[in-house]
Scaffold this motif. Structure first.
Motif, PDB file in Angstrom:
ATOM      1  N   LEU A 119     -12.106   2.318 -16.152  1.00 14.40           N
ATOM      2  CA  LEU A 119     -12.795   1.373 -17.037  1.00 14.40           C
ATOM      3  C   LEU A 119     -12.198  -0.027 -16.946  1.00 14.40           C
ATOM      4  O   LEU A 119     -12.923  -1.027 -16.981  1.00 14.40           O
ATOM      5  N   VAL A 179     -13.115  -3.813 -18.555  1.00 16.16           N
ATOM      6  CA  VAL A 179     -12.905  -3.435 -19.952  1.00 16.16           C
ATOM      7  C   VAL A 179     -11.426  -3.670 -20.294  1.00 16.16           C
ATOM      8  O   VAL A 179     -10.544  -3.227 -19.547  1.00 16.16           O
ATOM      9  N   ALA A 231     -10.506   0.259 -23.119  1.00 11.50           N
ATOM     10  CA  ALA A 231     -10.651   1.276 -22.074  1.00 11.50           C
ATOM     11  C   ALA A 231      -9.928   2.554 -22.470  1.00 11.50           C
ATOM     12  O   ALA A 231     -10.449   3.665 -22.277  1.00 11.50           O
ATOM     13  N   TYR A 275     -21.356   4.703 -17.305  1.00  8.53           N
ATOM     14  CA  TYR A 275     -20.695   3.573 -17.956  1.00  8.53           C
ATOM     15  C   TYR A 275     -20.151   2.565 -16.946  1.00  8.53           C
ATOM     16  O   TYR A 275     -20.258   1.349 -17.150  1.00  8.53           O
ATOM     17  N   PHE A 285     -21.257  -1.387 -17.009  1.00 11.23           N
ATOM     18  CA  PHE A 285     -20.313  -2.502 -17.120  1.00 11.23           C
ATOM     19  C   PHE A 285     -20.369  -3.397 -15.878  1.00 11.23           C
ATOM     20  O   PHE A 285     -20.422  -4.624 -15.978  1.00 11.23           O
ATOM     21  N   PRO A 287     -18.473  -5.799 -21.368  1.00  9.48           N
ATOM     22  CA  PRO A 287     -17.142  -5.183 -21.314  1.00  9.48           C
ATOM     23  C   PRO A 287     -16.148  -5.771 -22.311  1.00  9.48           C
ATOM     24  O   PRO A 287     -15.129  -5.142 -22.605  1.00  9.48           O
ATOM     25  N   THR A 288     -16.437  -6.952 -22.829  1.00  6.94           N
ATOM     26  CA  THR A 288     -15.502  -7.623 -23.749  1.00  6.94           C
ATOM     27  C   THR A 288     -16.223  -8.063 -25.030  1.00  6.94           C
ATOM     28  O   THR A 288     -16.312  -9.254 -25.323  1.00  6.94           O
TER      29      THR A 288
END
Length: 323
Positions: A17, A22, A27, A53, A57, A64-65
């Motif tokens: 992740l 991430v 993550a 996922y 992303f 992701p943020t």
């Protein structure tokens, strides 16, 4: 089939992740949720979901943020906007806040919008169980459209989102966690054949649950605030979670003792024909989790090969499989 240690799978999933942007803490939390589901043996909603996922992303369909924000909060309510991020992050924050409010107020409601998949609904019921709280949760998509399939019937008007009930009991045995898909038939089952076979109650029960989950968690909870645009394509989910402190109704401690007795005594009865062991909703998951923490998580070859392929695609090392 090979096994992998819980900690090794969690560390590897975290790396996968972070490789798609991430942040470390987020993550690690998502990975922890997925591995917990693998420990319980819920094959569809554990690390199998990483293929989905990682793609979301990397392709910019999920943020992701995210910067989660509070849209509304009161004594026993909280509503959060997930900013297009992973559903696990905003749903966990909402559930934890609701549990704290329920301990203070007796009951609480959490709702979320603007995020991706929240995963197995049982994740959140178990967070409430740690506080001795009763819970009911469900998820749904906000972007409903009428199917254009000429062969479709009213059965096809809804997808099959999850819903879950959690009932706390004293420690020492399995909890009661009814974590279920709103559709009680296997994928591909013809509902009209089920109707003809005499399963009308099951068909209409499933159809009703599909509508309830989608309308409440999706169309209501998942709807964005007025004037807000959906910036991330796959962030179309909503989540709805109700939590109750049994002390609001009676003596919660005494009741949890009684629940433990009822569950344990029920499990001493013979199993139903066609099953290997007596079990209630949540029993097998509890047993598997305890066993696999010691022996490792068994993953079938197709699952293992999928994770190895993700590792190769991301340029990270593969999981550390046991022989």
């Amino acid at each position: 089939m090979k096994r992998i240690a819980e900690a090794d799978l969690c560390a590897w999933a975290t790396r996968a992740l972070t490789a798609v942007g991430v942040p470390d803490a987020d993550a690690a939390h998502i990975a922890r949720c997925l591995v917990d589901v693998d420990l319980r043996g819920v094959k569809s909603h554990g690390t199998r979901q990483l293929r989905r996922y990682v793609g979301e992303f990397r392709d910019g369909r999920v943020n992701p943020t995210p910067q989660i924000r509070t849209l509304r909060e009161g004594g026993n309510i909280i509503r959060l906007d997930g900013d297009g991020g992973a559903g696990y992050l905003v749903a966990t924050q909402a559930v934890d806040a609701a549990c704290a409010k329920a301990k203070a107020e007796g009951l609480a409601l959490a709702s979320t919008c603007n995020h991706g998949h929240v995963g197995s609904a049982g994740i959140y019921a178990r967070r409430a169980l740690k506080h001795g709280l009763i819970s009911w949760g469900m998820a749904g998509g906000a972007s409903w459209t009428k199917t254009e399939d000429p062969q479709a019937t009213v059965w096809n008007s809804m997808q099959a989102p999850p819903l879950c009930f959690g009932v706390p009991a004293d420690d020492g045995g399995p909890p009661l966690v009814l974590d279920m898909n709103a559709n009680q038939f296997k994928h591909g089952t013809d509902p009209e054949e089920a109707l003809a076979a005499g399963y009308g109650r099951s068909v209409f029960g499933s159809l009703g649950m599909r509508f309830v989950s989608t309308l409440v968690a999706g169309a209501l909870s998942g709807t964005l605030e007025e004037g807000v645009e959906r910036r991330f394509e796959a962030a179309t989910r909503g989540f709805f979670f109700v939590v109750v402190d049994p002390d609001l109704v009676g003596d919660g401690a005494a009741w949890r003792v009684r629940v433990r007795e009822i569950i344990d005594e029920s499990l001493t009865l013979p199993p139903m024909r066609g099953t290997e062991q007596a079990a209630l909703p949540g029993t097998l998951e509890w047993r598997r989790e305890r066993e696999r923490k010691e022996t490792g998580i068994p993953l079938p070859d197709d699952h293992r090969e999928m994770l190895d392929a993700i590792a190769a695609d991301l340029g990270i090392g593969p999981p550390e499989w046991r022989d």
